[in-house]
Design an enzyme around this catalytic site. Structure first.
Site, PDB file in Angstrom:
ATOM      1  N   HIS A 124     -11.681  -0.803  -0.304  1.00 43.58           N
ATOM      2  CA  HIS A 124     -11.689  -1.119  -1.753  1.00 43.58           C
ATOM      3  C   HIS A 124     -12.265  -2.517  -1.717  1.00 43.58           C
ATOM      4  CE1 HIS A 124      -8.011   1.752  -1.529  1.00 43.58           C
ATOM      5  NE2 HIS A 124      -8.838   2.347  -2.420  1.00 43.58           N
ATOM      6  N   SER A 153      -6.500   4.891   2.334  1.00 44.21           N
ATOM      7  CA  SER A 153      -5.080   4.517   1.916  1.00 44.21           C
ATOM      8  C   SER A 153      -4.010   5.571   2.815  1.00 44.21           C
ATOM      9  CB  SER A 153      -4.790   4.689   0.477  1.00 44.21           C
ATOM     10  OG  SER A 153      -5.590   3.690  -0.198  1.00 44.21           O
TER      11      SER A 153
END
Ligand code: PAF
Length: 280
Positions: free
Chosen positions: A39, A188
């Site tokens: 990210h 994640s």
């Protein structure tokens, strides 16, 4: 600088209006939080290509087809805000559910074709959820540029399609997958892997790299995939949902490399679904 946390679309709108009045290019990095270096590489790309950067965090219930997956999804807002500090982003937009899906909400954005295969075939409704929330985030942020990871390659192509089809006028920028040292694509979901499973996880990428070499040597994707899947299962994965060679543009399945194409895979390890893809 800690980014201001914005929780309502009204607040966001008035902030963005001021930027756009001043002729500034606004970029958005849509996320579901639990930020990792993948990210952060999108945030860095957005900072380099835009005057103002908004990072969004919204764990979108409509893209989860399994309630326990939604429940277990990591939620780490405080840590996420800290990780963003060094990037000096202009806003962290963390809308509550009613900002995205008010009680009267009745619209679904559905992209046909591209979503029939791969993750779309295995996770019914997933891409409708993604397409709907991304459309909302694009219209709420009024961003001109949006940054997505190539790790979710099918998602990237779906978002490009919807942006073009709906004339949203958002430049959708795909950024390379960031990997751990052992090759595991950052995600994640990696946080959900036990220590034992984490050791096994790079086997998926390793099998894909080997398969790509076989393809470059003239092998058939259909045949090489069987051997690669067997290796992944032997390494401790419980299921390989797909391991396909596909054309980048329309995701049609291929047996031999042709134009821009890539290997895409999804597999289960200790109850965690991992996806990956590599260009061939
Ligand atoms: O890739 C993600 O994290 C999500 O699918 C996205 C694009 C933020 C939409 O919820």
């Amino acid at each position: 600088m800690i980014a201001p946390i914005i929780r309502t679309k009204a607040e966001l709108r008035s902030m963005v209006k001021g930027w756009q009045k001043a002729g500034e290019v606004v970029g958005v990095v849509p996320t579901m939080g639990a930020l990792h270096d993948g990210h952060l590489s999108l945030v860095a790309a957005a900072k380099a290509g835009c005057d103002r950067v908004i990072v969004t965090i919204f764990v979108n219930p409509r893209q989860f087809n399994n309630p326990s997956d939604l429940e277990n999804y990591p939620r780490t807002e405080g840590q996420d805000a800290q990780k963003l500090e060094r990037f000096d982003v202009d806003a962290l937009y963390v809308p509550g559910p009613a900002e995205i899906y008010p009680d009267t909400f009745a619209t679904t954005v559905s992209v046909a074709g591209l979503t029939d295969v791969l993750c779309g075939a295995h996770r019914p409704g997933h891409f409708d959820g993604v397409a709907t929330v991304v459309t909302k985030l694009f219209t709420q942020t009024r961003a001109e540029r949006a940054f997505f990871g190539e790790k979710d390659f099918q998602q990237l192509q779906v978002v490009r399609r919807l942006s073009a089809d709906l004339d949203l006028d958002v430049d959708v920028v795909g950024c390379p997958t960031i990997r751990e040292e052992d090759g595991l694509a950052m995600s994640s979901r990696n946080l959900l892997l036990s220590d034992r499973a984490r050791v096994k996880a790079p086997a998926l990428h390793a099998a894909m790299v080997e398969m790509a070499e076989g393809l470059r040597a003239g092998g058939s994707a259909f045949r090489l995939a069987e051997a690669a899947k067997a290796k992944v299962l032997a390494a401790g994965f419980t299921e390989v949902e797909y391991l396909d060679l596909r054309a980048n543009e329309d995701l049609r399945i291929l047996d031999r490399p042709e134009g821009d194409c890539r290997l895409l895979a999804a597999a289960w390890l200790a109850g965690v679904r991992l996806i990956d893809n590599i260009a061939v």
